[in-house]
Write a protein that holds these residues in place. Structure first.
Motif, mmCIF file in Angstrom:
data_model
loop_
_atom_site.group_PDB
_atom_site.id
_atom_site.type_symbol
_atom_site.label_atom_id
_atom_site.label_comp_id
_atom_site.label_asym_id
_atom_site.label_seq_id
_atom_site.Cartn_x
_atom_site.Cartn_y
_atom_site.Cartn_z
ATOM 1 N N SER A 61 -2.368 2.526 -5.976
ATOM 2 C CA SER A 61 -1.623 2.475 -4.725
ATOM 3 C C SER A 61 -1.122 1.079 -4.406
ATOM 4 O O SER A 61 -0.196 0.909 -3.616
ATOM 5 N N ILE A 117 0.311 4.393 -0.398
ATOM 6 C CA ILE A 117 -0.152 5.569 0.343
ATOM 7 C C ILE A 117 0.202 5.445 1.821
ATOM 8 O O ILE A 117 0.771 6.361 2.426
ATOM 9 N N ARG A 118 -0.125 4.313 2.422
ATOM 10 C CA ARG A 118 0.126 4.159 3.854
ATOM 11 C C ARG A 118 1.601 3.990 4.171
ATOM 12 O O ARG A 118 2.055 4.377 5.251
ATOM 13 N N ARG A 122 -4.050 11.475 -2.146
ATOM 14 C CA ARG A 122 -4.877 10.280 -2.297
ATOM 15 C C ARG A 122 -6.104 10.662 -3.112
ATOM 16 O O ARG A 122 -6.823 11.598 -2.766
ATOM 17 N N LEU A 123 -6.334 9.920 -4.203
ATOM 18 C CA LEU A 123 -7.450 10.226 -5.076
ATOM 19 C C LEU A 123 -8.640 9.340 -4.708
ATOM 20 O O LEU A 123 -8.801 8.234 -5.224
ATOM 21 N N ALA A 124 -9.456 9.834 -3.807
ATOM 22 C CA ALA A 124 -10.664 9.098 -3.433
ATOM 23 C C ALA A 124 -11.659 9.164 -4.590
ATOM 24 O O ALA A 124 -11.566 10.043 -5.457
ATOM 25 N N PRO A 125 -12.622 8.237 -4.643
ATOM 26 C CA PRO A 125 -13.641 8.292 -5.696
ATOM 27 C C PRO A 125 -14.314 9.657 -5.737
ATOM 28 O O PRO A 125 -14.724 10.205 -4.709
ATOM 29 N N ALA A 183 -7.313 3.303 -12.517
ATOM 30 C CA ALA A 183 -8.538 2.790 -11.897
ATOM 31 C C ALA A 183 -8.893 1.380 -12.366
ATOM 32 O O ALA A 183 -9.802 0.755 -11.802
ATOM 33 N N ALA A 189 -12.834 12.438 -6.490
ATOM 34 C CA ALA A 189 -11.905 13.519 -6.160
ATOM 35 C C ALA A 189 -11.693 14.435 -7.364
ATOM 36 O O ALA A 189 -11.746 13.996 -8.517
ATOM 37 N N ASP A 202 0.853 -1.191 0.000
ATOM 38 C CA ASP A 202 0.000 0.000 0.000
ATOM 39 C C ASP A 202 0.891 1.244 0.000
ATOM 40 O O ASP A 202 1.389 1.671 1.045
ATOM 41 N N GLU A 214 -6.838 1.973 -3.934
ATOM 42 C CA GLU A 214 -6.940 3.414 -4.095
ATOM 43 C C GLU A 214 -5.971 3.921 -5.165
ATOM 44 O O GLU A 214 -5.047 3.211 -5.576
#
Length: 320
Positions: A154, A113-114, A131-134, A179, A136, A111, A184
């Protein structure tokens, strides 16, 4: 550089029956199969009782039938669970020793991002990101970071789903590509400079490698297909080389990783290093980087596979 210790065991029987886990169902299946075939051949050449296993369901069936004593994990990628902590949790529950990082290090390493969040909390350098959340606003995110940027899944490796974006018009296509893969999406500041990687073996950072692709970027083709990518090892000299190895080892440990792996780093024109990601199940193909770095310190491919397999032994296990 910390000296590489001598091998812990000399008798291949110390490993028992070894499953070389490869293939699986991720986007990196073909790379994993090639890595697995190479590892299998190397272990057998050293007298290890090793057998190939394709994917986790087949491995579980074999382990429940008591056909193996330990696992050399060379599954790559997220889908299929070989590199994200799923396999590691299963093997922990079954009390079967295995190579590579444990549950935490594997899950965190997959991961991006983390992993970056952990590194930043410890003051370790990594490119700025979003971070590109849905749903965004990707244009706003790119403006905040400043173009050019990198857009990628990610939770994938081997440059799968990665795009370099130089203007706002290219953002939509980059997001659509990323995607397609699970997990993510990550947008990251593009660092312009040299690309480096540092292999980790046990508690030692191997010599860095500077990667110089014939094309503009070190993409999937340059990694696994092209024969004209240059690998300069060690990638740096003197204090700069010591610093990048020390940073890579600190980043590896901070992510909870153990055993062996690889840390990728960008270095800008001013000599600043930026951590990109950690790989807890590196490739072992003819193009792979950990074998190249190990060879620089006199560890051939067969010995490297042996030493990685040794990391599955409990501390203190050794034979004369």
């Amino acid at each position: 550089m910390t000296p590489i210790p001598a091998p812990r065991v000399n008798d291949p029987k110390a490993f028992g029956r070894v499953a070389v886990l490869m293939g699986g169902t991720s986007a990196e299946r073909e790379v994993s199969l090639e890595s697995g075939r190479n590892v299998l051949e190397a272990l057998r050449a050293r007298g290890v009782d090793a057998q190939p296993v394709d994917g986790i369901p087949a491995l579980l069936e074999a382990l429940l039938a008591k056909r193996f004593d330990r696992v050399f994990n060379i599954l790559h990628g997220n889908k299929g669970g070989g590199e994200d902590g799923t396999l590691q949790g299963l093997l922990e529950a079954l009390r079967v020793p295995y190579t590579g990082s444990g549950v935490l290090g594997s899950a965190l390493g997959m991961d991006k991002i983390r992993t970056k969040q952990v590194w930043l909390s410890l003051g370790l350098p990594t490119p700025r990101y979003a971070r590109l959340a849905p749903g965004a606003d990707v244009v706003e995110a790119a403006r905040a970071l400043g173009l050019p940027v990198i857009v990628k899944p990610s939770c994938e490796g081997s440059s799968v789903g990665v795009s370099r974006v130089f203007d706002e018009a290219g953002l939509a296509a980059a997001v659509d590509l990323a995607a397609r893969y699970p997990g993510e999406l990550l947008m990251e500041q593009m660092i312009v400079g040299g690309e480096y990687t540092v292999g980790i073996l046990g508690d030692v950072a191997l010599p860095s490698i500077r990667i110089v692709p014939a094309g503009e970027y070190y993409d999937y083709h340059a990694k696994y297909v092209a024969e004209d990518t240059q690998y300069l090892c060690p990638g740096l000299d003197g204090e700069a080389e010591a610093a990048i190895r020390s940073l890579a080892l600190s980043a590896f440990r901070a992510a909870g990783c153990t055993g062996w792996g690889r840390v990728d780093v960008m270095r800008d024109a001013a000599g600043n290093n930026y951590l990109l990601e950690v790989n807890t199940a590196p490739g072992m193909t003819s193009h792979s980087l950990v074998p190249k770095a190990a060879g620089q310190v006199g560890i051939g491919f067969e010995e490297l596979c042996w030493r990685v397999l040794e990391t599955s032994l409990p501390p203190g296990d050794a034979t004369p």
